[in-house]
Scaffold this motif. Structure first.
Motif, PDB file in Angstrom:
ATOM      1  N   GLY A  16       0.600  -1.581   0.004  1.00  0.00           N
ATOM      2  CA  GLY A  16       0.243  -0.081   0.044  1.00  0.00           C
ATOM      3  C   GLY A  16       0.511   1.393   0.454  1.00  0.00           C
ATOM      4  O   GLY A  16       0.021   2.660  -0.044  1.00  0.00           O
ATOM      5  N   ARG A  17       2.134   1.082  -0.028  1.00  0.00           N
ATOM      6  CA  ARG A  17       2.896   2.227   0.472  1.00  0.00           C
ATOM      7  C   ARG A  17       3.718   2.742  -1.147  1.00  0.00           C
ATOM      8  O   ARG A  17       4.346   3.527  -1.254  1.00  0.00           O
ATOM      9  N   LEU A  18       3.250   2.020  -2.331  1.00  0.00           N
ATOM     10  CA  LEU A  18       3.751   1.994  -3.425  1.00  0.00           C
ATOM     11  C   LEU A  18       3.177   3.007  -3.854  1.00  0.00           C
ATOM     12  O   LEU A  18       1.295   3.257  -3.975  1.00  0.00           O
ATOM     13  N   PRO A  19       3.843   3.149  -4.730  1.00  0.00           N
ATOM     14  CA  PRO A  19       2.341   4.273  -5.855  1.00  0.00           C
ATOM     15  C   PRO A  19       1.802   3.571  -6.965  1.00  0.00           C
ATOM     16  O   PRO A  19       2.576   2.011  -7.061  1.00  0.00           O
ATOM     17  N   LEU A  20       1.229   4.186  -7.442  1.00  0.00           N
ATOM     18  CA  LEU A  20       0.130   2.810  -7.946  1.00  0.00           C
ATOM     19  C   LEU A  20       0.582   2.554  -9.430  1.00  0.00           C
ATOM     20  O   LEU A  20      -0.003   0.975  -9.999  1.00  0.00           O
ATOM     21  N   ARG A  21       1.386   3.206  -9.805  1.00  0.00           N
ATOM     22  CA  ARG A  21       2.066   2.537 -11.432  1.00  0.00           C
ATOM     23  C   ARG A  21       3.328   1.172 -10.608  1.00  0.00           C
ATOM     24  O   ARG A  21       3.860   0.583 -11.769  1.00  0.00           O
ATOM     25  N   TRP A  22       3.883   1.543  -9.305  1.00  0.00           N
ATOM     26  CA  TRP A  22       4.621  -0.027  -9.103  1.00  0.00           C
ATOM     27  C   TRP A  22       3.348  -0.747  -8.527  1.00  0.00           C
ATOM     28  O   TRP A  22       4.155  -2.606  -8.973  1.00  0.00           O
ATOM     29  N   SER A  23       2.923  -0.481  -8.185  1.00  0.00           N
ATOM     30  CA  SER A  23       1.939  -1.637  -7.262  1.00  0.00           C
ATOM     31  C   SER A  23       1.440  -2.318  -8.708  1.00  0.00           C
ATOM     32  O   SER A  23       1.046  -3.829  -8.669  1.00  0.00           O
ATOM     33  N   ARG A  24       0.884  -1.648  -9.863  1.00  0.00           N
ATOM     34  CA  ARG A  24       0.771  -2.591 -10.697  1.00  0.00           C
ATOM     35  C   ARG A  24       1.770  -3.352 -11.759  1.00  0.00           C
ATOM     36  O   ARG A  24       1.450  -4.438 -12.137  1.00  0.00           O
ATOM     37  N   ARG A  25       2.789  -2.526 -11.787  1.00  0.00           N
ATOM     38  CA  ARG A  25       3.929  -3.769 -12.354  1.00  0.00           C
ATOM     39  C   ARG A  25       4.469  -4.613 -11.320  1.00  0.00           C
ATOM     40  O   ARG A  25       4.245  -5.391 -12.176  1.00  0.00           O
ATOM     41  N   LEU A  26       4.316  -4.459 -10.179  1.00  0.00           N
ATOM     42  CA  LEU A  26       4.095  -5.673  -9.843  1.00  0.00           C
ATOM     43  C   LEU A  26       3.625  -6.858  -9.712  1.00  0.00           C
ATOM     44  O   LEU A  26       3.365  -8.498  -9.757  1.00  0.00           O
ATOM     45  N   GLY A  27       2.294  -6.529  -9.613  1.00  0.00           N
ATOM     46  CA  GLY A  27       1.063  -7.545 -10.406  1.00  0.00           C
ATOM     47  C   GLY A  27       0.354  -7.490 -11.083  1.00  0.00           C
ATOM     48  O   GLY A  27       0.823  -9.367 -10.585  1.00  0.00           O
ATOM     49  N   GLY A  28       1.836  -6.975 -11.847  1.00  0.00           N
ATOM     50  CA  GLY A  28       1.843  -8.044 -13.747  1.00  0.00           C
ATOM     51  C   GLY A  28       2.513  -8.787 -13.067  1.00  0.00           C
ATOM     52  O   GLY A  28       1.974 -10.031 -13.665  1.00  0.00           O
ATOM     53  N   ALA A  29       3.740  -8.670 -12.452  1.00  0.00           N
ATOM     54  CA  ALA A  29       4.836  -9.423 -12.588  1.00  0.00           C
ATOM     55  C   ALA A  29       4.090 -11.182 -12.333  1.00  0.00           C
ATOM     56  O   ALA A  29       3.880 -11.931 -12.683  1.00  0.00           O
ATOM     57  N   VAL A  30       3.367 -10.756 -11.312  1.00  0.00           N
ATOM     58  CA  VAL A  30       3.070 -11.681 -10.864  1.00  0.00           C
ATOM     59  C   VAL A  30       1.833 -12.483 -10.850  1.00  0.00           C
ATOM     60  O   VAL A  30       1.763 -13.567 -11.356  1.00  0.00           O
ATOM     61  N   GLY A  31       0.678 -11.757 -11.471  1.00  0.00           N
ATOM     62  CA  GLY A  31      -0.467 -12.624 -12.885  1.00  0.00           C
ATOM     63  C   GLY A  31       0.176 -12.836 -13.757  1.00  0.00           C
ATOM     64  O   GLY A  31      -0.362 -14.010 -13.928  1.00  0.00           O
ATOM     65  N   ARG A  32       1.801 -13.000 -14.510  1.00  0.00           N
ATOM     66  CA  ARG A  32       2.571 -13.678 -15.582  1.00  0.00           C
ATOM     67  C   ARG A  32       2.739 -15.234 -14.874  1.00  0.00           C
ATOM     68  O   ARG A  32       3.023 -15.925 -15.295  1.00  0.00           O
ATOM     69  N   VAL A  33       2.756 -15.009 -13.404  1.00  0.00           N
ATOM     70  CA  VAL A  33       3.795 -16.050 -13.192  1.00  0.00           C
ATOM     71  C   VAL A  33       2.737 -16.843 -12.638  1.00  0.00           C
ATOM     72  O   VAL A  33       2.969 -18.483 -12.735  1.00  0.00           O
ATOM     73  N   VAL A  34       1.633 -16.567 -12.271  1.00  0.00           N
ATOM     74  CA  VAL A  34       0.116 -17.342 -12.144  1.00  0.00           C
ATOM     75  C   VAL A  34      -0.376 -17.636 -13.116  1.00  0.00           C
ATOM     76  O   VAL A  34      -0.602 -19.299 -13.607  1.00  0.00           O
TER      77      VAL A  34
END
Length: 294
Positions: A16-34
């Motif tokens: 929650g401390r991350l800027p939106l663009r970084w949370s999106r990048r992290l979420g995208g990386a996790v999604g690709r692993v899934v």
């Protein structure tokens, strides 16, 4: 001590401390692993998409399934940022609001507005936005991980939303809010208990559909709109769409069919951002076979 709960809460606070663009990048990386792991989320998405878009070329349907899984992961990480950071920061990433007059006109008239918000894009920022327009009431079921409850409540209530339990008392609160001219938010694409739903067409298939919206409409004469937050490269577009006149029908099956067509219209705006991994067709009419097998 609930170690699992504390770890989950700590992770949410950290993301929650991350800027939106970084949370999106992290979420995208996790999604690709899934997607790479070929787990149940991808399997269910493929089944649902084949059921809803049988004429779509297989290669397009496979891409849509993968994109949906990735987008759902992005939503999860975005939510942490939206819950933990001030509304002023979230408001900055709302690029535009389409058809806002559909919502504001009802509020200005003092007429209750039922907002049907399917699981498309980021429904959390959409819910936060609603409460900035007028008094907003929504159903809330506490999470299985108790330590997350205060964090989720704080995030959802930060703009003034009123959360009520998913029981008879909560439904009474929704009725009162609409009769008082407020806004009520409902997720229309969740499968209800058999006692709280009826079968109606969804992408051409009989699907157990909640009767809550029908009951609220019949008892209050409220205005009805559909809405969602569509993810854009630089933020979100909040989209409001009018409901069909048929949704006001006294015949429950006619109203429910119109509700599902409204959900379909929302999905058509951003099919890759819909939560296709949800088992929407889990319950089937008597005599039919289930489609998920597991």
């Amino acid at each position: 001590m609930d170690i699992k709960g504390q770890l989950a809460a700590g992770a949410l606070k950290l993301v929650g401390r991350l800027p939106l663009r970084w949370s999106r990048r992290l979420g995208g990386a996790v999604g690709r692993v899934v997607v790479w792991s070929r787990g149940n989320n991808l399997r269910i998405s493929r089944i649902n998409l084949l059921r809803c878009y049988p004429e779509m070329p297989e290669v397009e349907r496979e891409k849509l399934a993968r994109d949906s899984v990735i987008n759902t992961a992005i939503t999860g990480f975005e939510v942490a940022s939206l819950w933990r950071q001030p509304w002023s920061r979230a408001e900055d990433v709302i690029v535009r609001v389409r058809n806002q007059q559909l919502l504001t006109s009802g509020v200005e008239e003092g007429r209750g507005v039922l907002v049907l918000a399917p699981h498309i894009g980021n429904w959390e920022i959409f819910g936060q936005f609603l409460a900035t327009v007028g008094p907003t009431t929504s159903l809330y079921a506490p999470p299985k991980i108790a330590a997350l409850d205060p964090l989720i409540r704080e995030g959802r209530e930060k703009t003034g939303a009123h959360l009520v339990p998913t029981n008879v008392r909560g439904v009474r609160a929704l009725l009162k809010a609409l009769k008082d001219g407020g806004i009520v938010g409902v997720l229309p694409d969740q499968e209800p208990d058999l006692s709280g739903g009826d079968f109606a067409p969804f992408f051409g298939h009989p699907t157990l559909t909640m009767t809550l919206a029908y009951n609220l409409i019949q008892r209050t004469g409220c205005k009805v709109v559909f809405g969602f937050a569509k993810r854009l490269q630089d933020g979100f577009e909040l989209v409001l769409l009018p409901a069909e006149q048929a949704i006001f029908s006294e015949e429950v099956k006619v109203s429910l069919a119109a509700l599902n067509r409204g959900v379909e219209s929302c999905i058509a705006e951003a099919p890759e951002q819909y939560q296709w991994e949800y088992k929407r067709f889990r319950r089937v009419p008597e005599g039919k076979s289930g489609i998920y097998r597991k």
